[in-house]
Design an enzyme around this catalytic site. Structure first.
Site, PDB file in Angstrom:
ATOM      1  N   ALA A   1      25.717  38.795  32.110  1.00 45.68           N
ATOM      2  CA  ALA A   1      25.554  38.397  30.714  1.00 45.68           C
ATOM      3  C   ALA A   1      24.065  38.211  30.429  1.00 45.68           C
ATOM      4  O   ALA A   1      23.222  38.406  31.306  1.00 45.68           O
ATOM      5  CB  ALA A   1      26.316  37.099  30.440  1.00 45.68           C
ATOM      6  N   LYS A   2      23.791  37.798  29.209  1.00 45.23           N
ATOM      7  CA  LYS A   2      22.398  37.674  28.762  1.00 45.23           C
ATOM      8  C   LYS A   2      21.533  36.828  29.687  1.00 45.23           C
ATOM      9  O   LYS A   2      20.359  37.103  29.891  1.00 45.23           O
ATOM     10  CB  LYS A   2      22.362  37.048  27.365  1.00 45.23           C
ATOM     11  CG  LYS A   2      22.761  38.011  26.280  1.00 45.23           C
ATOM     12  CD  LYS A   2      21.885  37.825  25.028  1.00 45.23           C
ATOM     13  CE  LYS A   2      22.237  38.856  23.976  1.00 45.23           C
ATOM     14  NZ  LYS A   2      23.544  38.557  23.339  1.00 45.23           N
ATOM     15  N   ARG A   3      22.155  35.769  30.258  1.00 46.09           N
ATOM     16  CA  ARG A   3      21.359  34.859  31.101  1.00 46.09           C
ATOM     17  C   ARG A   3      20.756  35.582  32.308  1.00 46.09           C
ATOM     18  O   ARG A   3      19.857  35.072  32.958  1.00 46.09           O
ATOM     19  CB  ARG A   3      22.210  33.673  31.559  1.00 46.09           C
ATOM     20  CG  ARG A   3      23.365  34.066  32.446  1.00 46.09           C
ATOM     21  CD  ARG A   3      24.237  32.902  32.863  1.00 46.09           C
ATOM     22  NE  ARG A   3      25.547  33.427  33.275  1.00 46.09           N
ATOM     23  CZ  ARG A   3      26.603  33.465  32.489  1.00 46.09           C
ATOM     24  NH1 ARG A   3      26.556  32.981  31.291  1.00 46.09           N
ATOM     25  NH2 ARG A   3      27.736  33.996  32.922  1.00 46.09           N
TER      26      ARG A   3
END
Ligand code: GLU
Length: 311
Positions: free
Chosen positions: A245-247
């Site tokens: 994901a974005k993290r």
């Protein structure tokens, strides 16, 4: 029988490496068996749908070297069809109106990815209202709709990748939302009505949707049809073991394209993660078709630790 697989991106953002790998394997699964590929854009994914994301997803898939025989088909034009199926389920007592305002109702437009399964519904509205009108009159609220999971019902799935899985659905998953109060179908209903109407025989996707396969099996049965063959793939995760994901930084195909990564190189990463090529190989999807077998895909999650294949 001609097999039919599908690529079903939600136009909610740009495709990342995790989606790309699932789509590559879904495509290979169909192609290796002489099957057809359908592209379905899941544009009912509620407020998360972003303008231009459908076109971007299509462009990314083409860049990667995937193609399809049917579609793109969209869900928005089929709202009447989902409403018809919902009315039929309600008339048969298989679905009931629910006036609870809960997070799981709000989120039901989207497929429940990890951390989004929510609590098990305690059945508050089951048997509470005789009709949607009664629910509306009593609460002043437009009801959503839940599928009434038969008590004691067990669903066993023989997944081509994940193996045999079993759920006591009422206890472990509970009555799930199939339509939202705005009249739109929830993900669970839309995906089953589509897969059935569109003749999908094989569903290949990330294993975070395994519990949804149990729910969807009940819906298939309620529609009087046999569920597709399932293949749920281990996810691509970050070094922290969580779904990519974005993290974990920007792992979108758009970013790699902008950085000048060739599609053959990126396809090589996906192939290496799937045990199809040694790390560092360059390839096109079409070169991976021969001898491809979904059942031979490694069962461990793939760890993404930066540019290039992690292992
Ligand atoms: N559009 C869904 C997602 O991207 C796909 C769900 C499915 O394959 O059933 O999460």
């Amino acid at each position: 029988m001609i097999r039919r697989g599908r690529l079903a991106p939600s136009p909610t953002g740009v495709l990342h490496l995790g989606n790309a790998r699932s789509f590559l394997l879904a495509w290979l699964d169909a192609r290796a068996r002489g099957g057809r590929v359908l592209l379905r854009i899941e544009d009912l994914d509620g407020p998360r749908v972003k303008p231009g994301a459908a076109e971007a997803a299509i462009a990314d898939l083409e860049w990667l070297g995937l193609d399809w025989d049917e579609g793109p088909v969209f869900q928005k034009p089929r709202l009447g069809r989902y409403a018809e199926v919902l009315a039929d389920l309600a008339a048969r007592g298989l679905a009931y109106p629910c006036t609870c305002s809960r997070r799981d109702v709000l989120r039901a437009a989207s497929a429940p990815h990890p951390g989004e399964e929510g609590p098990i519904y305690p059945g508050t509205c089951r048997g509470r209202w005789r009709s949607a009108e009664e629910a509306r009159a009593a609460t002043g609220r437009e009801p959503s709709w839940r599928f009434a999971v038969p008590a004691g019902r067990t669903v066993t799935i023989r997944d081509r990748v994940a193996g045999e899985r079993r759920w006591r659905v009422a206890e472990e998953l509970g009555d799930f939302v199939i339509a939202r109060s705005n009249g739109e179908p929830a993900y669970q209903l839309a995906v089953v009505v589509d897969d059935r109407d569109q003749g999908v025989t094989d569903v290949v996707r990330g294993d975070d949707l395994l519990p949804s396969a149990a729910r969807q099996t009940l819906l298939w049965e309620a529609l009087g049809a046999r569920p597709p063959a399932w293949a749920h793939l281990p996810l691509v995760v970050g070094p922290d073991g969580r779904r990519l994901a974005k993290r974990h930084g920007d792992t979108t195909l758009a970013r790699f394209r902008a950085d000048g990564v060739a599609p053959e190189e990126l396809c090589g990463w996906l192939a290496a993660w799937s045990g199809l090529r040694p790390p560092g190989a360059r390839c096109r999807p079409a070169e991976l078709i021969e001898g491809f077998n979904t059942a031979a895909v490694p069962r461990e999650p793939v760890v993404w630790a930066g540019v290039g294949p992690a292992r």
